[in-house]
Design a protein around this motif. Structure first.
Motif, PDB file in Angstrom:
ATOM      1  N   THR A 269       0.831  -1.209   0.000  1.00  0.00           N
ATOM      2  CA  THR A 269       0.000   0.000   0.000  1.00  0.00           C
ATOM      3  C   THR A 269       0.861   1.252   0.000  1.00  0.00           C
ATOM      4  OG1 THR A 269      -1.758  -1.166   1.178  1.00  0.00           O
ATOM      5  CG2 THR A 269      -1.820   1.235   1.214  1.00  0.00           C
ATOM      6  N   PRO A 296      -4.511  -1.137  -2.765  1.00  0.00           N
ATOM      7  CA  PRO A 296      -5.324  -1.678  -1.668  1.00  0.00           C
ATOM      8  C   PRO A 296      -6.782  -1.770  -2.095  1.00  0.00           C
ATOM      9  CG  PRO A 296      -4.900   0.637  -1.299  1.00  0.00           C
ATOM     10  CD  PRO A 296      -4.149   0.266  -2.552  1.00  0.00           C
ATOM     11  N   ASP A 333      -0.370  -2.791   4.919  1.00  0.00           N
ATOM     12  CA  ASP A 333      -1.288  -3.632   4.157  1.00  0.00           C
ATOM     13  C   ASP A 333      -2.392  -4.239   5.018  1.00  0.00           C
ATOM     14  OD1 ASP A 333       0.218  -3.054   1.970  1.00  0.00           O
ATOM     15  OD2 ASP A 333       1.235  -4.987   1.856  1.00  0.00           O
TER      16      ASP A 333
END
Length: 367
Positions: A269, A296, A333
């Motif tokens: 991310t 994401p 993440d």
């Protein structure tokens, strides 16, 4: 992918015009167009912005090479030229120190890699001296940190460190030479698993220095600005985006090896954030393509893209806790990664003074 491109806010017009002439494959009209923008909005302010963003020497070179007329005053040209000369002088000194640092660590048999600006300018610029770098940053393995410090001390370098950073870095100074020694890429716990050894295991001996390979370099380019500079703030100099654009242009194959590194670290991310920031300012198709492999979920994409577009990091710069809660934690993440990072950061903060004192004692006892 369902990518929604927000309207480019006026606050980023200086950024886009500052970057446009410096990008790989920039059209011939990019420099005149950006110069016209500078003339229309205020040359002094725009030139000051270029200097603060590490772009002035590169601009000075572009103007020197341009054969046509440009709407710039002589005063602006002189400021850019002086920045060019100053950066070149500093580069010559740093290039000597780069060689010296390598010799010190090689003699001590310590695996290492030069990172950040002192590394990227040697690999991704035709004229490395045009890419300014404040210090020489060197990465060693955590288990080698004390040995590396001692190796520099034997050569007359003075150890300096701040308690809040002793978990991962220190500063070594000798006269006008400054070395930032790192034994983690960020504060430990920021990544899902330690990444330093994996990055150093793939280091490359270039002609000028030993540094990370292109995949490792790209990994660091993508994650470090998110957590250390909050991506869009004035601290995140735009010259880093020129580095990134150059790497993606010159070594596009490196991206394949970077994706699993980001996934192992739990920071895909964060990589997506930096690539989205580059694409927002430069319309970079390679950044866009790689971002598509790292993105994401939909809601977090929308939220983080909105954060970038509204430059909330700069607006909230006086409240770093809000940035950490609203931006850097969602850059992990998984929720568990963010919680782990918080807990470990707290643990390292609590132990900072003790760790610094213990390090100083070890250095003194063995000197």
């Amino acid at each position: 992918m369902g990518r929604v491109r927000p309207t480019r806010p006026n606050r980023y017009s200086p950024h886009r015009h500052a970057l446009a002439p410096l990008l790989p494959g920039a059209p011939e009209n990019a420099l005149p167009s950006s110069c016209a923008y500078a003339a229309a909005t205020g040359e002094d302010d725009f030139t000051t912005f270029l200097i603060s963003q590490g772009l002035a020497p590169l601009w000075g070179e572009q103007i020197h090479r341009f054969e046509g007329s440009l709407p710039l005053s002589q005063q602006t040209r002189d400021r850019l030229h002086q920045s060019h000369l100053g950066t070149t002088g500093i580069y010559l000194l740093q290039r000597h120190n780069l060689q010296l640092a390598g010799e010190i660590l090689n003699e001590a048999n310590i695996p290492h890699a030069v990172i950040k600006g002192s590394h990227t300018r040697e690999l991704y610029y035709d004229t490395p001296a045009l890419r300014p770098a404040v210090d020489i940053d060197i990465l060693v393995k955590p288990g080698d940190s004390l040995s590396a410090i001692k190796a520099f001390q034997r050569q007359g370098f003075e150890f300096n460190a701040l308690a809040q950073n002793i978990s991962h870095e220190c500063n070594l100074v000798k006269g006008k030479t400054a070395i930032d020694l790192h034994w983690d890429i960020m504060r430990p716990g920021r990544t899902r698993e330690p990444m330093t050894n994996a990055l150093l295991d793939n280091r490359v001996n270039y002609s000028s220095h030993c540094g990370l390979d292109h995949a490792g370099t790209l990994f660091l380019m993508l994650v470090h600005p998110v957590f250390a500079k909050y991506s869009t703030t004035p601290h995140a100099a735009l010259v880093r985006l020129v580095d990134l654009a150059q790497l993606l242009h010159r070594f596009p194959e490196s991206t394949e090896a970077t994706v699993p590194l980001l996934q192992r670290a739990g920071l895909a991310t964060a990589g997506w954030i930096t690539l989205t920031w580059l694409d927002l300012l430069t319309d970079n198709p390679r950044a866009r393509s790689l971002a598509g492999k790292l993105e994401p979920g939909r809601l977090r994409r929308y939220y983080l893209r909105s954060w970038l577009a509204r430059d909330l990091s700069t607006r909230l710069l006086g409240s770093p806790l809000l940035i950490q809660l609203g931006f850097t934690l969602p850059a992990h993440d998984r929720f568990s990664d963010a919680v782990s990072a918080l807990l470990q950061a707290r643990r390292y903060r609590q132990a900072a003074d003790t760790t610094l004192a213990a390090t100083q004692e070890q250095l003194v006892s063995t000197s």
